[in-house]
Write a protein that holds these residues in place. Structure first.
Motif, PDB file in Angstrom:
ATOM      1  N   MET A 191      36.913  26.789  -4.149  1.00 23.67           N
ATOM      2  CA  MET A 191      38.216  26.119  -4.175  1.00 23.67           C
ATOM      3  C   MET A 191      38.757  25.920  -2.753  1.00 23.67           C
ATOM      4  SD  MET A 191      40.276  24.925  -6.446  1.00 23.67           S
ATOM      5  CE  MET A 191      41.922  24.315  -6.560  1.00 23.67           C
ATOM      6  N   LEU A 192      38.722  27.023  -1.980  1.00 22.78           N
ATOM      7  CA  LEU A 192      39.229  26.915  -0.614  1.00 22.78           C
ATOM      8  C   LEU A 192      38.389  25.940   0.202  1.00 22.78           C
ATOM      9  CD1 LEU A 192      40.318  30.524   0.374  1.00 22.78           C
ATOM     10  CD2 LEU A 192      41.720  28.448   0.291  1.00 22.78           C
ATOM     11  N   ARG A 193      37.076  26.016  -0.046  1.00 21.76           N
ATOM     12  CA  ARG A 193      36.188  25.104   0.661  1.00 21.76           C
ATOM     13  C   ARG A 193      36.509  23.663   0.309  1.00 21.76           C
ATOM     14  NH1 ARG A 193      30.000  25.764  -0.121  1.00 21.76           N
ATOM     15  NH2 ARG A 193      30.133  23.529   0.190  1.00 21.76           N
ATOM     16  N   PHE A 194      36.827  23.473  -0.966  1.00 18.71           N
ATOM     17  CA  PHE A 194      37.160  22.134  -1.435  1.00 18.71           C
ATOM     18  C   PHE A 194      38.404  21.610  -0.721  1.00 18.71           C
ATOM     19  CE2 PHE A 194      39.640  19.632  -4.518  1.00 18.71           C
ATOM     20  CZ  PHE A 194      38.801  18.548  -4.620  1.00 18.71           C
ATOM     21  N   ASP A 244      43.223  16.019  -7.823  1.00 18.27           N
ATOM     22  CA  ASP A 244      41.956  16.694  -8.094  1.00 18.27           C
ATOM     23  C   ASP A 244      42.184  18.128  -8.543  1.00 18.27           C
ATOM     24  OD1 ASP A 244      40.519  14.470  -7.535  1.00 18.27           O
ATOM     25  OD2 ASP A 244      40.132  14.999  -5.443  1.00 18.27           O
ATOM     26  N   ILE A 245      43.136  18.796  -7.901  1.00 24.79           N
ATOM     27  CA  ILE A 245      43.409  20.186  -8.286  1.00 24.79           C
ATOM     28  C   ILE A 245      43.956  20.217  -9.718  1.00 24.79           C
ATOM     29  CG2 ILE A 245      44.863  22.190  -7.825  1.00 24.79           C
ATOM     30  CD1 ILE A 245      44.647  21.460  -4.836  1.00 24.79           C
ATOM     31  N   GLY A 246      44.879  19.312 -10.007  1.00 19.41           N
ATOM     32  CA  GLY A 246      45.422  19.254 -11.366  1.00 19.41           C
ATOM     33  C   GLY A 246      44.339  18.957 -12.391  1.00 19.41           C
ATOM     34  N   TYR A 247      43.427  18.078 -12.014  1.00 20.32           N
ATOM     35  CA  TYR A 247      42.313  17.725 -12.890  1.00 20.32           C
ATOM     36  C   TYR A 247      41.490  18.964 -13.222  1.00 20.32           C
ATOM     37  CZ  TYR A 247      38.062  15.276 -14.349  1.00 20.32           C
ATOM     38  OH  TYR A 247      36.979  14.833 -15.042  1.00 20.32           O
ATOM     39  N   LEU A 300      43.408  21.225 -15.583  1.00 19.30           N
ATOM     40  CA  LEU A 300      43.445  20.727 -16.962  1.00 19.30           C
ATOM     41  C   LEU A 300      42.091  20.849 -17.638  1.00 19.30           C
ATOM     42  CD1 LEU A 300      45.537  17.443 -16.675  1.00 19.30           C
ATOM     43  CD2 LEU A 300      46.067  19.387 -18.127  1.00 19.30           C
ATOM     44  N   ASN A 301      41.033  20.727 -16.851  1.00 20.60           N
ATOM     45  CA  ASN A 301      39.707  20.668 -17.445  1.00 20.60           C
ATOM     46  C   ASN A 301      38.897  21.918 -17.112  1.00 20.60           C
ATOM     47  OD1 ASN A 301      37.259  20.019 -18.452  1.00 20.60           O
ATOM     48  ND2 ASN A 301      37.042  18.096 -17.353  1.00 20.60           N
ATOM     49  N   PRO A 302      38.787  22.830 -18.069  1.00 23.95           N
ATOM     50  CA  PRO A 302      38.092  24.083 -17.770  1.00 23.95           C
ATOM     51  C   PRO A 302      36.602  23.884 -17.517  1.00 23.95           C
ATOM     52  CG  PRO A 302      38.649  23.966 -20.095  1.00 23.95           C
ATOM     53  CD  PRO A 302      39.289  22.788 -19.430  1.00 23.95           C
ATOM     54  N   GLN A 303      36.084  22.694 -17.842  1.00 26.17           N
ATOM     55  CA  GLN A 303      34.658  22.480 -17.620  1.00 26.17           C
ATOM     56  C   GLN A 303      34.331  22.220 -16.162  1.00 26.17           C
ATOM     57  OE1 GLN A 303      32.595  20.109 -20.748  1.00 26.17           O
ATOM     58  NE2 GLN A 303      34.626  19.887 -21.529  1.00 26.17           N
ATOM     59  N   VAL A 304      35.353  21.900 -15.385  1.00 26.83           N
ATOM     60  CA  VAL A 304      35.124  21.641 -13.964  1.00 26.83           C
ATOM     61  C   VAL A 304      35.634  22.826 -13.163  1.00 26.83           C
ATOM     62  CG1 VAL A 304      35.584  20.082 -12.058  1.00 26.83           C
ATOM     63  CG2 VAL A 304      35.528  19.209 -14.380  1.00 26.83           C
ATOM     64  N   ARG A 305      34.759  23.438 -12.470  1.00 26.78           N
ATOM     65  CA  ARG A 305      35.180  24.502 -11.569  1.00 26.78           C
ATOM     66  C   ARG A 305      34.435  24.298 -10.271  1.00 26.78           C
ATOM     67  NH1 ARG A 305      39.029  25.371 -13.870  1.00 26.78           N
ATOM     68  NH2 ARG A 305      39.636  27.029 -15.288  1.00 26.78           N
ATOM     69  N   ILE A 306      35.179  24.098  -9.218  1.00 31.91           N
ATOM     70  CA  ILE A 306      34.517  23.963  -7.929  1.00 31.91           C
ATOM     71  C   ILE A 306      34.771  25.233  -7.148  1.00 31.91           C
ATOM     72  CG2 ILE A 306      34.477  22.696  -5.768  1.00 31.91           C
ATOM     73  CD1 ILE A 306      35.198  20.215  -7.320  1.00 31.91           C
ATOM     74  N   ASP A 307      33.694  25.882  -6.734  1.00 29.54           N
ATOM     75  CA  ASP A 307      33.950  27.084  -5.949  1.00 29.54           C
ATOM     76  C   ASP A 307      33.183  27.044  -4.639  1.00 29.54           C
ATOM     77  OD1 ASP A 307      32.534  28.723  -8.819  1.00 29.54           O
ATOM     78  OD2 ASP A 307      31.617  27.252  -7.504  1.00 29.54           O
TER      79      ASP A 307
END
Lengths: 337, 291, 678
Positions: free
Chosen positions: A1-4, A324-327, A330-337
């Motif tokens: 997330m932070l990297r994103f 993008d963060i809100g997305y 809202l969508n638990p299928q997307v997790r960027i770490d």
């Protein structure tokens, strides 16, 4: 997330640089010189030439761009504030500080004194419009997408299409004719000064209405498309065949899924509202950011244009990031770490 | 693309589907309404030079005193005594030349970058994606205002501005479609008979992007017409005295208190044409879905 | 039968409206389901079985409505029920389990919330009570660690687990009846077997009646007491399960049974009997018997005159919708022996040595899709690659076909090198000799071009036809070979049925006279009766041209039916390979054993070998045996730490396992195995 987020901040920086370079290069095509514009039409050719020299305005483009960056970063003095120019430009903050956006030749004031008030006024306008656009588009979108092809759907969809087909200047003409000329209920201009019979609130009604009319139909249609798609998903059938009431199916099972895709679109409207208010502000003589940008562009006030560009790009990239963060939330299928 | 002549491949892949598209339009009341509105203006624009209307830039000094609709000026005149009907029709001619041209160029560029990004992926995709992000982050209106006010209004500049602003969006649509289509069996089959990459992109993949692209083109036409109108309204439109709907509104808003029809009529015209394209897009979109 | 049925459907008619057009999707269905009974409804796609189930739920979607008839649940008619009342029935008195569990669950709600809804809403429970019930039910469906599962989202668990959640959801309110619509579609065979076992055991535990909908006859035979066979919207035959499979009376049922390959019989023993023609659309149903035009027993002037009623036979448990049922029409005779002998070996064919394919996984790490494969097939042979999803069989197919390049190893055919690590692309001549038939009939032909177009392109690209006349002649020939009217060549793919599309795909693959054809699950998306026809056609052409074929499949029965040589893959590795007889008889690799057990028809309802868990991710695999984590016969730590040796059971039969061959030859009795079903 932070990297994103870090990645996005880098993108912001790159975009800011790219945009400022592009704007600087475009201004090359602008007819007339800075010096001529600063001195006015009655100055002699000699005066213009000597000012041009003192402003170093005939230096090559890259050099001027780097100088502009230097002024912004607070490492060099702003040449426009040099008393030797005889222009009497003076920024109370000094001539060398970080975030020095330069001196506006159009308003004959430091850009920092011009731009933030205007931005604030626009923020009021945009914020109010946004506050109406969100619920209206959601209600329209969900109601029509809930049962595709129903009477409600057809009515609301058609209404949305019609409204998005009205450019702001056209809806301004219609609304002014109706509420200012035929039924004199509202003011035709919104200078945001407490003068005469019109309260501040009444001055905001028409500009906000124009923005809402043009924009919300588009968002509503995006939400509708998403809602229609979600309502056809097998998990909605599961919810219905669990025996849940239609209300529960919509509120608990459909809504969140239906908002995932349009969420970014919704946030992008902030972007549109901050810079796209040019027309509305022009029509209603509203002292905002968009009209300032237009005037600066027509005048060729490059420092002001650059400053406005930096702000709009920042707003745009930050809303993209928030979207993008809100997305992701809202969508638990997307997790960027 | 391969250059060998293959007489057997004479079947035009687009023909039957275009016919199907047309049938679809005729069946949808929404699309039909849109088509009617668009056709109305197209016909007027095409016939403008032979219609029995006054020249758009002739000033009628007598009418200036009473600019309301009359037998001579069916929709009245503007502040300069020019016939509104005539300016409207010639204005349609302008907008219906510039907007489709701008959209067409934007489409070509957008399709090209979308095909490249989607088909090759990897760093090509990365690069195009990042550049698109940057352009899309740049507010369109600001782009138009800054660009046109500096380089001056001309058809060429409007086309360039539209292309810069729209191509990334079109590219994204195409890229998304290509990502799905390139994994279809027929693409693999084409590779297995040794077709060139260009053949695969343009003959196997692109024709199947048609549906969404037609819808998008209609929407973009509407949007570009609005943009051209806005530029005209902001005084950045094509230089006068070229009749231009946005400009017609601009020139008359100062007298809206006295003669509102001068602003109302061109405003209505632009709404009807944009609405036409939007309805057409909606109707075709529904048709695509049903297929 | 004295008990009252739980569900009684009487003369149900369902129609769909679109604009002015009305389509009678279900012209007439009547059936009864007794308390505790498991009723199977079988039929091919579009026969109206799912529509019937949804009609019971009062949910037909856009345009659909019950035109006439009654649906009694115990003694109230659901057709007349108000929407409110229907809601109190759905999920409470009738539960439903759907196909494709992944899309059935809401992706943005935790599993717990989705489950809790049912008892809270239907049984008026408090959150705490509901939670207790949900946890108990999750235990019932044998979910490991129910409490933590409730916190998760559907995408975080495997397909098999998702389906158990859906089953739990259907069970929560203890309904009298559960409708199961293809509950194992999209699941791997080993997972499917576990889910079916679970359904059977829960049914016993709660005495719930089941309406089990499936296209898979073997599954229905396993799970149901009584079966109704549907064809074109009507039930054509209904009987207790043993009666139906033993003494089927309707030609359609007979045909359906005859066209499904049997895992017990190889191709020397029995051939598939495809049913000619295809299922009529509701709008093109013939007068008289709907099956008439495809029926080998149909009599002109009798079967095509008036609607055929469903008649109860003398034994009163068997009903048939056939005018000639009492005559006892015979099922199609099984063809044996003769020309169906094993293909002759014509010298060196496909040889794959040390083939690996390694990708960089998006999450980091290495994804090993194929790991050091050594596989060979003689010229003219059919080599089958079997395995479940994710075993790397499709990657293998694409590499052989030249659509992908190997990371290591080499492939040759007839002594000529086809592909080698580090070499990109193939020469046109090599490409011509290797062609492929793809899995998905809908994606195999370009919707923007005519059906004949790709065939003409193949001829042109490889210079196989000199003039336009030549091209036309050859195209005509190819269409004749795949038994399609050549007029179809000018049509669009959207005008063709799935079976027709696959035939075109076969014609396209054979257009360049290839020596090697790779077929990647070419019939898995087709209906069984069509499947049989396409497989038979493919085999005919292969045999005629003595083409070597790599046939990728997950269907063991089909593989047994067509293959000469089989390789069983699991997570990118070959577990076992040999001739088809060797693979289907002991000694077996434990994985092969589990696969065979999962599809076994003879096996009793329970007690087969069941694998626990799901296939692990192919990223960063362990050092030892890939199958160790699920192996029911795991020896011990050695399986995890050391790669298993490849043991030769015969010169052609290889098994990669730590268990000595002697033990593999003599499997221990079922009950003694730790991995067998509970």
């Amino acid at each position: 997330m932070l990297r994103f987020i870090a990645g996005r901040l880098v993108l912001l920086f790159v975009t800011l640089l790219a945009a400022s370079v592009v704007v600087f290069s475009i201004s090359e095509f602008s007819p007339g010189s800075v010096a001529r514009k600063s001195l006015g039409p009655y100055a002699s050719q000699e005066q213009v030439e000597s000012l041009t020299k003192r402003l170093k305005a005939d230096d090559p483009l890259p050099l001027r761009y780097v100088r502009w960056l230097g002024v912004l970063a607070g490492v060099i003095d702003d040449p426009l504030q040099d008393p030797a120019t005889g222009l009497d430009f003076h920024d109370p903050r000094g001539s060398r500080y970080f975030g020095n956006l330069g001196y506006s030749t159009l308003y004959k004031m430091p850009v920092n004194d011009v731009i933030w008030d205007r931005l604030g006024n626009t923020a009021i306008l945009a914020g109010l419009a946004f506050a109406f656009i969100i619920p209206l588009s959601m209600i329209f979108g969900v109601l029509s997408g809930m049962r595709e092809g129903s009477k409600t759907d057809r009515t609301l969809s058609t209404l949305s299409i019609v409204l998005t087909s009205i450019p702001e200047f056209a809806s301004s003409v219609f609304l002014v004719t109706l509420f200012v000329i035929l039924l004199p209920l509202l003011p035709g201009t919104s200078p945001l000064t407490e003068s005469g019979q019109w309260s501040m609130a009444s001055q905001l009604i028409l500009p906000v209405a124009v923005l809402v009319i043009y924009d919300f139909g588009y968002v509503a249609r995006m939400i509708r498309i998403s809602m229609v798609e979600v309502m056809e998903k097998p998990y909605i059938r599961t919810a219905i065949l669990k025996g849940l009431s239609p209300r529960r199916v919509i509120m608990r099972h459909a809504l969140r899924n239906a908002m995932i895709a349009p969420f970014t679109v919704l946030l992008l409207q902030v972007n549109f509202l901050v810079s796209g208010v040019v027309v509305t502000e022009l029509v209603f003589a509203y002292p905002g950011f968009g009209r300032m940008l237009l005037e600066a562009s027509l005048f060729g006030d490059i420092t002001l244009i650059e400053a406005a560009t930096l702000i709009t790009v920042t707003v745009a990239v930050v809303t993209q990031l928030l979207g993008d963060i809100g997305y992701m939330l809202l969508n638990p299928q997307v997790r960027i770490d | 693309m391969s250059v060998e002549v293959q007489p057997a491949v004479a079947v035009n892949p687009l023909q039957p589907s275009s016919r199907r598209l047309f049938r679809r339009v005729l069946r949808s009341p929404t699309a039909l309404t849109g088509l009617f509105l668009v056709a109305f203006w197209v016909v007027l624009a095409v016939l403008a030079p032979i219609l029995p209307i006054l020249p758009p830039n002739d000033q009628d000094m007598i009418a200036m005193g009473n600019p309301y609709p009359s037998a001579q000026h069916l929709l009245g005149t503007d502040v300069l005594g020019r016939d509104i009907l005539s300016r409207l029709i010639f204005g349609a001619r302008t907008v219906l030349q510039v907007a489709p041209l701008a959209v067409a160029v934007a489409m070509i560029v957008g399709i090209a970058i979308g095909l490249l990004a989607g088909y090759f992926g990897g760093w090509v995709d990365m690069l195009i994606g990042r550049l698109s992000d940057i352009v899309l982050a740049f507010p369109v209106i600001v782009l138009y205002v800054v660009l046109i006010s500096n380089v001056g209004p001309s058809v060429f500049n409007i086309v360039v501005a539209t292309t810069v602003a729209s191509a990334p969006g079109i590219g994204r649509i195409v890229r998304g479609l290509v990502l799905v289509l390139k994994h279809q069996g027929y693409v693999d089959a084409a590779k297995m008979r040794g077709e060139s990459t260009l053949h695969i992109m343009f003959v196997e993949i692109l024709p199947n992007c048609r549906g969404p692209l037609i819808v998008d083109a209609c929407l973009r036409l509407g949007y570009t017409i609005i943009t051209i109108g806005i530029l005209g309204f902001l005084g950045l439109g094509l230089p006068p005295p070229t009749p231009d709907w946005g400009g017609m509104v601009r020139e008359t808003t100062t007298v809206i208190n006295i003669w509102p029809h001068m602003s109302l009529i061109p405003s209505g015209a632009i709404v009807s044409l944009v609405l036409g394209f939007n309805l057409l897009a909606d109707g075709i979109g529904e048709g695509n879905k049903q297929r | 039968m004295t008990a009252r049925p739980v569900l009684s459907i009487r003369n149900l008619q369902v129609e769909f409206r679109s604009g002015e057009a009305r389509t009678l999707v279900v012209p007439e269905v009547s059936l009864d389901i007794m308390p505790g009974e498991s009723y199977g409804l079988v039929g091919e796609s579009g026969c109206g079985k799912t529509t019937t189930a949804l009609a019971v739920m009062g949910y037909l979607g856009k345009g659909g409505r019950i035109a006439s008839g009654n649906i009694f649940l115990e003694d109230e008619d659901l057709v007349k029920a108000s929407p409110e009342h229907l809601r109190s029935v759905r999920g409470r008195r009738i539960g439903m389990v759907y196909q494709e569990p992944a899309s059935t669950l809401n992706p943005t709600m935790t599993i717990g919330r989705q489950l809790l809804e049912v008892p809270i809403y239907h049984l008026g429970m408090s959150k705490a009570e509901a939670r207790k019930l949900v946890l108990a039910t999750l235990e019932d469906v044998r979910m490991p660690d129910p409490a933590s599962i409730m916190q998760r989202y559907p995408h975080q668990i495997s397909g098999g687990q998702q389906q158990r959640i859906v089953i739990a959801m259907a069970l929560l309110a203890r309904p009298a009846l559960i409708l199961l619509d293809e509950p194992t579609a999209g699941l791997d065979v080993t997972v499917e077997a576990v889910v079916l076992d679970l359904i059977m055991s829960l049914r016993k535990k709660y005495g719930t009646s089941l309406l089990f909908i499936s296209h898979n006859l073997a599954q229905v035979a396993k799970v149901c007491d009584r079966v109704g066979v549907m064809y074109s919207g009507v039930i054509v035959e209904e009987a207790p399960v043993a009666e139906l499979f033993g003494k089927s009376r309707h030609p359609y049922t007979q045909g359906l049974i005859a066209c499904v390959p049997d895992v017990r019989a190889g191709k020397q023993h029995r051939t598939l009997m495809p049913i000619p023609g295809r299922i009529p659309l509701p709008s093109e149903r013939p007068g008289g018997c709907f099956f008439g035009p495809r029926c080998m027993h149909a009599v002109k002037g009798l079967c095509d005159v008036s609607a055929v009623p469903l008649v109860q036979l003398a034994d009163s448990v068997h009903a048939v919708r056939c005018l000639r049922a009492e005559e006892g029409v015979a099922p199609p005779a099984a063809v044996t022996g003769g020309e169906l002998k094993v293909a002759p070996v014509l010298g060196e064919g496909l040889s794959v040595t040390g083939l690996s394919k390694i990708y960089d996984a998006p999450q980091g790490g290495k994804l090993v899709a194929n790991d050091d494969l050594d596989i060979a097939a003689a010229r003219g042979e059919i080599l089958s690659i079997v395995g479940e999803s994710g075993c790397g069989k499709s990657t293998f197919a694409r590499i052989i076909a030249g659509l992908d390049t190997p990371s290591r190893g080499r492939i040759s055919f007839g002594g000529r090198l086809l592909a080698e690590a580090g070499r990109k692309g193939r020469k046109a001549a090599a490409q011509r000799t290797v062609q492929m038939v793809f899995q998905n009939p809908d994606g195999t032909l370009n919707p923007s071009h005519s059906v004949g177009w790709p065939i003409r392109r193949v001829l042109a690209k490889f210079g196989l036809a000199r003039s336009a006349v030549d091209v036309e002649r050859r195209t005509r020939e190819l269409f004749e070979i795949v038994r399609l009217p050549v007029e179809l060549a000018t049509r669009r793919p959207s005008e063709l049925s799935g079976g027709q599309k696959q035939r075109v795909a076969i014609a396209r693959a054979f257009a360049s006279n290839p020596e090697l054809v790779v077929a990647d699950e070419p019939v898995s998306a087709l209906d069984v009766s069509v499947q049989a026809a396409v497989v038979t056609l493919l085999l005919d052409i292969q045999r005629h041209n003595a083409t070597t074929m790599v046939f990728i499949s997950h269907d063991l029965a089909l593989v047994r039916h067509i293959a000469d040589r089989v390789a069983v893959m699991y997570l990118g590795k070959v577990m076992e390979q040999g001739t088809v007889e060797e693979i289907f008889s002991p000694p077996h690799h434990p994985y092969t054993e589990a696969l065979l057990s999962a599809v076994s028809v003879t096996e009793a309802h329970q007690g087969g070998i069941r694998l626990t868990g799901d296939t692990p991710s192919p990223v960063n695999l362990p050092k030892g045996c890939r199958f160790a984590s699920r192996c029911p016969r795991k020896l011990g730590p050695i399986c995890d730490s050391e790669a298993p040796p490849v043991q030769a059971a015969s010169p052609t039969h290889e098994i990669a396992c730590h268990i000595p061959l002697e033990q593999l030859r003599n499997p221990p009795p079922l009950a003694a195995r730790p991995g067998s079903a509970e």
